[in-house]
Scaffold this active site. Structure first.
Site, mmCIF file in Angstrom:
data_model
loop_
_atom_site.group_PDB
_atom_site.id
_atom_site.type_symbol
_atom_site.label_atom_id
_atom_site.label_comp_id
_atom_site.label_asym_id
_atom_site.label_seq_id
_atom_site.Cartn_x
_atom_site.Cartn_y
_atom_site.Cartn_z
ATOM 1 N N LYS A 80 5.798 10.100 8.907
ATOM 2 C CA LYS A 80 6.657 9.038 8.373
ATOM 3 C C LYS A 80 7.888 9.644 7.662
ATOM 4 O O LYS A 80 7.990 10.865 7.547
ATOM 5 C CB LYS A 80 5.841 8.139 7.434
ATOM 6 C CG LYS A 80 4.755 7.326 8.193
ATOM 7 C CD LYS A 80 5.359 6.261 9.053
ATOM 8 C CE LYS A 80 4.491 5.527 10.056
ATOM 9 N NZ LYS A 80 3.101 5.276 9.876
HETATM 10 C C1 LIG Z 1 1.913 4.309 10.084
HETATM 11 C C2 LIG Z 1 1.800 2.855 10.123
HETATM 12 C C3 LIG Z 1 0.835 2.127 9.405
HETATM 13 C C4 LIG Z 1 -0.346 2.738 8.712
HETATM 14 O O1 LIG Z 1 -0.141 3.837 8.005
HETATM 15 P P1 LIG Z 1 -1.232 5.014 7.935
HETATM 16 O O2 LIG Z 1 -0.752 5.788 6.761
HETATM 17 O O3 LIG Z 1 -1.145 5.776 9.199
HETATM 18 O O4 LIG Z 1 -2.562 4.405 7.700
HETATM 19 C C5 LIG Z 1 0.887 0.755 9.414
HETATM 20 N N1 LIG Z 1 1.819 0.105 10.111
HETATM 21 C C6 LIG Z 1 2.748 0.750 10.840
HETATM 22 C C7 LIG Z 1 3.758 -0.054 11.587
HETATM 23 C C8 LIG Z 1 2.755 2.136 10.887
HETATM 24 O O5 LIG Z 1 3.647 2.771 11.644
#
Ligand SMILES: *Cc1c(COP(=O)(O)O)cnc(C)c1O
Length: 378
Positions: free
Chosen positions: A187
């Protein structure tokens, strides 16, 4: 471009880490206190400053969504309006509470929730609307808030893609009802894994502080003092969803680098835009990169060639690609409770190609990627 081929694949996305992360993690290891403690408190403080609002850190973005929904009292019989075109996490967080995801269409230009479709699917059981800030863009978030306040439902933003994105002069998370972020490895900033909830709703935040630590009341205060609650009180279902000091250490280093990351992501996205502009058969999303900090770069293939052919050719030239996302309403677990069709989503899914985007890419690599893409399409 031999350098690119020799160096292996151009990765779709990756963590970008350096000496600072290593130093902060080593400091935590030296202290031999790895669980939730002072480092997490420090990261929450730094994020509070970043957003201008209170923040609670948890073990993942999925946990952030789950605890936010649970804290709002979502349960059996409740419905949540959400786009089908999202990561499975968004849907799982809803069903984890016993509630029902109501799969909605997306807007073709932004791939954010189609508000008109969401309005049609509103019922007396609707409790929450969950806009997903696809690729970092906000779609028509202002109108979503107007609608939510008209009909009296809550807004939980899945802002996993939108860390740092602006809405005018305000950062996502710095306004609105509840925003949930993810710090997983790829991210906009990472904490290894992790996530956070940002809101002004203090009652909700206090609930989440307990529910992230197995529901033990006020355990957060003890942990931040390096203590434990030896005589606990538990009044509702909780989960082991807290963040660890090791994760917070990585997050703190990444947050210091955010401006640099954000600048680079925007620069690369603008280069993609420039290179792909005016091409009839490749459409980019309608996003303003002075506002958006892009998490992924997605194009729609509207040429007569199949997506598979284009993707295979890119892969052969050393370029990784992705598809964000397989529509959730077609997955077995969610299909059971879904009736009807989502034609726009189904059609668009076939067109989607995600191109590499992360701060360690160079302008030359973006040019190489678009050159390969356009060569195949011609
Ligand atoms: C990454 C993501 C999540 C969840 O995050 P995690 O940290 O991987 O549990 C939720 N929604 C979207 C759209 C994402 O890209």
């Amino acid at each position: 471009m031999d350098r690119l081929k020799n160096g292996g694949m151009i990765r779709l996305s990756k963590s970008c880490l350096g000496e600072l992360e290593k130093q902060y993690v080593l400091d935590v290891l030296d202290h031999e206190f790895l669980g939730m403690g002072a480092e997490v408190q420090k990261f929450e403080g730094a994020l509070n400053k970043f957003f201008g609002r209170p923040v609670v850190c948890v073990s993942s973005g999925t946990a952030a969504l789950h605890l936010a929904l649970q804290g709002l009292g979502l349960g059996e019989g409740d419905e949540v309006l959400v786009q089908s075109l999202t990561y499975v996490a968004t849907f799982q967080a809803i069903t984890a509470c016993g509630a029902r995801p109501i799969a909605c269409e997306v807007n073709q230009q932004t791939l954010c929730i189609d508000l008109e479709d969401a309005k049609r699917k509103f019922t007396p059981n609707t409790k929450v609307i969950m806009p997903v800030h696809y690729a970092g863009g906000l779609g028509n978030l202002d109108e979503i808030y107007e609608f939510a306040s008209e009909v009296g439902i809550r807004v939980v933003e899945d802002a996993a893609h939108a860390f740092g994105t602006l809405n005018g002069v305000q950062r996502v998370g710095g306004f609105g009802d509840v925003a949930c972020f993810s710090f997983d490895g790829i991210k906009n900033i990472t904490a290894g894994e992790g996530g956070c909830i940002v809101t002004d709703d203090i009652q909700l935040l206090n609930k989440i502080k307990d529910s992230r630590l197995l529901g033990v009341q006020n355990d957060t205060l003890s942990r931040f003092k390096g203590e434990r609650s030896w005589v606990p009180e538990v009044v509702e279902q909780g989960w082991r969803y807290h963040m660890s000091n090791v994760m917070a250490a990585i997050g703190l280093a990444q947050l210091e680098k955010f401006e640099q990351f954000s600048k680079k992501r925007r620069l690369l996205a603008k280069r993609y835009e420039k290179n792909l502009k005016n091409h009839q058969s490749i459409k980019t999303l309608k996003l303003d990169y002075d506002q958006v900090v892009p998490h992924i770069f997605v194009v729609r293939n509207v040429s007569s060639l199949s997506r598979d052919r284009i993707v295979n050719s890119l892969n052969e030239k050393g370029i990784q690609t992705g598809h964000h996302y397989f529509p959730n309403h077609r997955l077995k677990y969610f299909r059971q409770s879904f009736s009807g069709t989502l034609e726009v989503t189904d059609n668009i899914y076939e067109q989607l190609i995600t191109l590499p985007l992360h701060p360690d890419l160079s302008i030359e690599e973006i040019d190489y990627i678009t050159e390969c893409l356009l060569l195949e399409i011609q």
